[in-house]
Design a protein around this motif. Structure first.
Motif, PDB file in Angstrom:
ATOM      1  N   ASN A  26     -27.657 -81.912 -42.657  1.00  0.00           N
ATOM      2  CA  ASN A  26     -26.486 -81.613 -43.464  1.00  0.00           C
ATOM      3  C   ASN A  26     -25.284 -81.265 -42.600  1.00  0.00           C
ATOM      4  O   ASN A  26     -24.153 -81.277 -43.067  1.00  0.00           O
ATOM      5  CB  ASN A  26     -26.792 -80.470 -44.434  1.00  0.00           C
ATOM      6  N   GLN A  27     -25.512 -80.951 -41.340  1.00  0.00           N
ATOM      7  CA  GLN A  27     -24.414 -80.626 -40.435  1.00  0.00           C
ATOM      8  C   GLN A  27     -23.871 -81.915 -39.840  1.00  0.00           C
ATOM      9  O   GLN A  27     -24.629 -82.828 -39.497  1.00  0.00           O
ATOM     10  CB  GLN A  27     -24.906 -79.675 -39.359  1.00  0.00           C
ATOM     11  N   PRO A  28     -22.557 -82.024 -39.681  1.00  0.00           N
ATOM     12  CA  PRO A  28     -21.961 -83.312 -39.304  1.00  0.00           C
ATOM     13  C   PRO A  28     -22.335 -83.806 -37.912  1.00  0.00           C
ATOM     14  O   PRO A  28     -22.357 -85.006 -37.664  1.00  0.00           O
ATOM     15  CB  PRO A  28     -20.456 -83.054 -39.403  1.00  0.00           C
ATOM     16  N   ASP A  29     -22.650 -82.924 -36.981  1.00  0.00           N
ATOM     17  CA  ASP A  29     -22.937 -83.375 -35.616  1.00  0.00           C
ATOM     18  C   ASP A  29     -24.408 -83.720 -35.399  1.00  0.00           C
ATOM     19  O   ASP A  29     -24.795 -84.099 -34.306  1.00  0.00           O
ATOM     20  CB  ASP A  29     -22.498 -82.312 -34.612  1.00  0.00           C
ATOM     21  N   ARG A  30     -25.220 -83.593 -36.414  1.00  0.00           N
ATOM     22  CA  ARG A  30     -26.651 -83.846 -36.262  1.00  0.00           C
ATOM     23  C   ARG A  30     -27.017 -85.156 -36.950  1.00  0.00           C
ATOM     24  O   ARG A  30     -26.747 -85.364 -38.115  1.00  0.00           O
ATOM     25  CB  ARG A  30     -27.455 -82.706 -36.853  1.00  0.00           C
ATOM     26  N   THR A  31     -27.681 -86.004 -36.189  1.00  0.00           N
ATOM     27  CA  THR A  31     -28.147 -87.282 -36.708  1.00  0.00           C
ATOM     28  C   THR A  31     -29.637 -87.406 -36.429  1.00  0.00           C
ATOM     29  O   THR A  31     -30.233 -86.558 -35.760  1.00  0.00           O
ATOM     30  CB  THR A  31     -27.394 -88.455 -36.031  1.00  0.00           C
ATOM     31  N   LEU A  32     -30.215 -88.472 -36.915  1.00  0.00           N
ATOM     32  CA  LEU A  32     -31.635 -88.702 -36.660  1.00  0.00           C
ATOM     33  C   LEU A  32     -31.877 -88.880 -35.161  1.00  0.00           C
ATOM     34  O   LEU A  32     -32.868 -88.397 -34.621  1.00  0.00           O
ATOM     35  CB  LEU A  32     -32.116 -89.931 -37.441  1.00  0.00           C
TER      36      LEU A  32
END
Length: 118
Positions: A103-109
């Motif tokens: 849900n945080q913008p800087d975190r991706t898979l």
């Protein structure tokens, strides 16, 4: 009853083929067949435990097998409730973790995999 007898006792009885054949036919019935088989297995297990001959229960009164199977299924369901609760807790706990993590913008898979594989 020893191990070998436990495997071959159904085939040593008279009229074993019609009894097991009806069990196969009952297994083909979608819902009621499951309860019929559970009740029949319960009756057969009780006969083996008591040492009554013939061990295989007859199919003369299928309604008793149906109601006994419903009781066994209800008991199995109640017995498995704690495991189902734990499984749902683990499933939703994992989903909430992933939803919160991503849900945080800087975190991706890719970021998660990099953290996990370090």
């Amino acid at each position: 009853m020893n191990f070998v007898d436990a495997l071959v006792y159904p085939y040593r009885e008279r009229n074993w083929l019609p009894k097991l054949g009806f069990a196969v036919i009952a297994a083909l019935v979608p819902v009621a067949g499951l309860f019929l088989l559970k009740g029949w297995e319960l009756e057969t297990s009780a006969r083996v435990f008591r040492g009554e001959r013939p061990y295989l229960a007859s199919w003369g009164r299928p309604h008793t097998h149906l109601f006994d199977g419903l009781k066994v299924a209800a008991a199995e369901f109640i017995y498995n409730i704690p495991g189902m609760i734990l499984a749902l807790y683990a499933l939703f706990g994992g989903l909430i973790f992933f939803i919160g993590f991503f849900n945080q913008p800087d975190r991706t898979l890719l970021h998660f995999l990099e953290l996990y594989l370090e």
